[in-house]
Design an enzyme around this catalytic site. Sequence first.
Site, short mmCIF file in Angstrom:
data_model
loop_
_atom_site.label_atom_id
_atom_site.label_comp_id
_atom_site.label_asym_id
_atom_site.label_seq_id
_atom_site.Cartn_x
_atom_site.Cartn_y
_atom_site.Cartn_z
N GLY A 47 18.56 17.72 -35.40
CA GLY A 47 18.25 18.94 -34.92
C GLY A 47 19.46 19.91 -35.43
CD GLN A 52 24.09 23.28 -34.07
OE1 GLN A 52 22.95 23.14 -33.97
NE2 GLN A 52 25.02 22.31 -34.04
CB CYS A 97 26.54 18.73 -30.71
SG CYS A 97 26.34 20.57 -31.18
CG LEU A 98 26.02 18.52 -37.09
CD1 LEU A 98 25.03 19.20 -38.02
CD2 LEU A 98 26.53 17.24 -37.93
CG HIS A 139 21.49 19.21 -28.34
ND1 HIS A 139 22.59 18.20 -27.75
CD2 HIS A 139 21.94 19.88 -29.06
CE1 HIS A 139 23.44 18.46 -28.63
NE2 HIS A 139 23.08 19.55 -29.32
CD GLU A 140 19.53 21.19 -31.79
OE1 GLU A 140 20.20 22.44 -32.24
OE2 GLU A 140 19.88 19.96 -32.20
CG HIS A 143 22.99 24.56 -29.88
ND1 HIS A 143 24.44 24.80 -29.65
CD2 HIS A 143 22.84 23.46 -30.16
CE1 HIS A 143 25.00 23.65 -30.23
NE2 HIS A 143 23.87 22.68 -30.45
ZN ZN Z 1 23.88 20.52 -30.79
#
Ligand code: ZN
Length: 163
Positions: A47, A52, A97-98, A139-140, A143
Amino acid sequence: MSVLPIITIPNPLLKQKSLPVENITEEVKELVENMRETMLFHKSCVGIAAVQVAALSRIIIVDVSLAQTPHRSSGLLVMINPVIAYSSGKSSSREGCLSVPDFIGSVTRKKKIEVEYLDINGQKQRLKTEGFEAVCIQHEIDHLDGYVFLDRVTSVKTDVFRR
Ligand SMILES: [Zn+2]
Protein backbone atom coordinates in the site's frame (compact mmCIF):
# COMPACT_ATOMS: atom_id res chain seq x y z
CA MET A 1 5.58 6.43 -15.67
CA SER A 2 8.20 6.76 -13.02
CA VAL A 3 9.23 5.50 -9.62
CA LEU A 4 9.08 8.41 -7.21
CA PRO A 5 11.23 8.95 -4.11
CA ILE A 6 9.58 8.01 -0.81
CA ILE A 7 9.76 10.56 1.98
CA THR A 8 10.56 9.23 5.45
CA ILE A 9 10.18 10.39 9.04
CA PRO A 10 10.83 13.02 10.33
CA ASN A 11 9.80 14.78 7.09
CA PRO A 12 7.11 17.27 8.27
CA LEU A 13 4.88 16.51 5.25
CA LEU A 14 4.06 13.17 6.88
CA LYS A 15 2.33 15.08 9.70
CA GLN A 16 0.13 17.13 7.39
CA LYS A 17 -3.48 16.49 6.45
CA SER A 18 -3.87 15.76 2.75
CA LEU A 19 -6.49 17.63 0.72
CA PRO A 20 -9.52 16.13 -1.02
CA VAL A 21 -9.22 15.56 -4.77
CA GLU A 22 -11.73 17.87 -6.49
CA ASN A 23 -11.41 16.59 -10.04
CA ILE A 24 -9.76 13.51 -11.45
CA THR A 25 -7.55 15.33 -13.92
CA GLU A 26 -4.82 13.91 -16.15
CA GLU A 27 -2.40 15.07 -13.46
CA VAL A 28 -4.20 12.98 -10.83
CA LYS A 29 -4.20 9.95 -13.15
CA GLU A 30 -0.47 10.37 -13.74
CA LEU A 31 0.15 10.62 -9.99
CA VAL A 32 -1.81 7.39 -9.45
CA GLU A 33 0.22 5.60 -12.15
CA ASN A 34 3.46 6.81 -10.60
CA MET A 35 2.30 5.75 -7.12
CA ARG A 36 1.52 2.29 -8.50
CA GLU A 37 4.96 2.05 -10.15
CA THR A 38 6.58 3.16 -6.90
CA MET A 39 4.60 0.59 -4.89
CA LEU A 40 5.57 -2.22 -7.29
CA PHE A 41 9.22 -1.14 -7.20
CA HIS A 42 9.39 -1.83 -3.45
CA LYS A 43 9.15 -5.59 -3.00
CA SER A 44 6.26 -6.81 -0.80
CA CYS A 45 4.91 -3.28 -0.45
CA VAL A 46 1.11 -3.61 -0.27
CA GLY A 47 0.00 0.00 0.00
CA ILE A 48 0.98 3.58 -0.57
CA ALA A 49 -0.49 7.01 0.18
CA ALA A 50 0.12 10.05 -2.03
CA VAL A 51 1.81 11.95 0.79
CA GLN A 52 4.57 9.32 0.82
CA VAL A 53 5.62 10.61 -2.60
CA ALA A 54 5.24 14.19 -1.33
CA ALA A 55 1.78 14.84 -2.88
CA LEU A 56 -0.78 16.09 -0.34
CA SER A 57 -3.80 14.55 -2.07
CA ARG A 58 -6.28 12.14 -0.53
CA ILE A 59 -5.30 9.15 -2.67
CA ILE A 60 -4.24 5.68 -1.55
CA ILE A 61 -3.44 2.46 -3.37
CA VAL A 62 -3.69 -0.94 -1.71
CA ASP A 63 -3.02 -4.37 -3.22
CA VAL A 64 -2.57 -7.09 -0.63
CA SER A 65 -2.14 -9.74 -3.33
CA LEU A 66 1.46 -8.41 -3.48
CA ALA A 67 2.17 -9.62 0.07
CA GLN A 68 4.62 -12.45 0.65
CA THR A 69 1.96 -14.50 2.45
CA PRO A 70 -1.49 -15.06 0.93
CA HIS A 71 -4.42 -12.95 2.11
CA ARG A 72 -7.98 -12.43 0.98
CA SER A 73 -7.63 -9.68 -1.59
CA SER A 74 -9.83 -7.41 -3.68
CA GLY A 75 -6.86 -6.95 -6.03
CA LEU A 76 -5.63 -3.50 -6.94
CA LEU A 77 -7.59 -0.79 -5.11
CA VAL A 78 -7.15 2.84 -6.10
CA MET A 79 -9.08 4.91 -3.57
CA ILE A 80 -9.63 8.64 -3.99
CA ASN A 81 -11.04 10.58 -1.02
CA PRO A 82 -11.54 7.37 1.01
CA VAL A 83 -13.74 7.53 4.11
CA ILE A 84 -14.36 4.73 6.60
CA ALA A 85 -18.15 4.71 6.82
CA TYR A 86 -18.46 1.79 9.20
CA SER A 87 -16.10 -0.30 11.29
CA SER A 88 -16.26 -3.00 13.91
CA GLY A 89 -14.13 -5.36 15.96
CA LYS A 90 -10.46 -5.21 16.78
CA SER A 91 -7.43 -6.80 15.24
CA SER A 92 -3.80 -6.50 16.25
CA SER A 93 -0.92 -7.05 13.83
CA ARG A 94 2.60 -5.98 13.01
CA GLU A 95 2.93 -3.13 10.55
CA GLY A 96 5.77 -1.71 8.56
CA CYS A 97 5.96 1.37 6.36
CA LEU A 98 8.27 2.64 3.63
CA SER A 99 8.25 6.01 5.38
CA VAL A 100 9.39 4.45 8.69
CA PRO A 101 12.21 2.32 7.30
CA ASP A 102 13.92 1.08 10.47
CA PHE A 103 11.00 -0.12 12.57
CA ILE A 104 7.95 -2.33 12.68
CA GLY A 105 5.20 -1.94 15.24
CA SER A 106 2.34 -3.84 16.77
CA VAL A 107 -0.87 -1.90 16.12
CA THR A 108 -4.51 -2.52 17.03
CA ARG A 109 -7.04 -1.49 14.40
CA LYS A 110 -10.61 -2.23 13.40
CA LYS A 111 -11.19 -5.76 12.14
CA LYS A 112 -13.94 -5.02 9.63
CA ILE A 113 -14.48 -1.82 7.71
CA GLU A 114 -16.65 -0.36 4.99
CA VAL A 115 -14.92 2.28 2.90
CA GLU A 116 -16.50 4.81 0.59
CA TYR A 117 -14.30 6.31 -2.09
CA LEU A 118 -14.08 7.38 -5.71
CA ASP A 119 -12.40 5.08 -8.18
CA ILE A 120 -10.07 6.37 -10.89
CA ASN A 121 -13.10 7.07 -13.13
CA GLY A 122 -14.73 9.21 -10.48
CA GLN A 123 -17.37 6.57 -9.70
CA LYS A 124 -18.52 6.24 -6.09
CA GLN A 125 -17.59 2.87 -4.64
CA ARG A 126 -18.19 1.14 -1.35
CA LEU A 127 -16.03 -1.77 -0.23
CA LYS A 128 -16.60 -4.10 2.70
CA THR A 129 -13.45 -5.83 3.80
CA GLU A 130 -11.73 -7.31 6.80
CA GLY A 131 -8.45 -8.73 8.05
CA PHE A 132 -5.14 -7.74 6.48
CA GLU A 133 -6.71 -5.74 3.64
CA ALA A 134 -8.77 -3.71 6.14
CA VAL A 135 -5.64 -3.08 8.23
CA CYS A 136 -3.71 -1.84 5.18
CA ILE A 137 -6.51 0.52 4.16
CA GLN A 138 -6.65 1.96 7.69
CA HIS A 139 -2.85 2.38 7.70
CA GLU A 140 -2.95 4.26 4.38
CA ILE A 141 -5.93 6.46 5.32
CA ASP A 142 -4.01 7.38 8.48
CA HIS A 143 -1.26 8.81 6.25
CA LEU A 144 -3.85 11.14 4.68
CA ASP A 145 -4.59 12.51 8.16
CA GLY A 146 -0.94 12.97 9.10
CA TYR A 147 -0.38 9.80 11.12
CA VAL A 148 2.12 6.97 10.79
CA PHE A 149 1.80 3.64 12.61
CA LEU A 150 4.15 4.87 15.35
CA ASP A 151 1.36 7.27 16.37
CA ARG A 152 -1.00 4.28 16.78
CA VAL A 153 1.03 1.95 18.99
CA THR A 154 0.03 1.70 22.63
CA SER A 155 3.61 1.95 23.85
CA VAL A 156 6.74 2.86 21.88
CA LYS A 157 8.72 0.89 24.49
CA THR A 158 6.96 -2.45 24.11
CA ASP A 159 5.23 -2.30 20.71
CA VAL A 160 7.95 -0.99 18.39
CA PHE A 161 10.78 -3.19 17.14
CA ARG A 162 13.86 -2.59 15.07
CA ARG A 163 13.75 -4.33 11.69
ZN1 ZN B 1 2.81 3.66 5.65
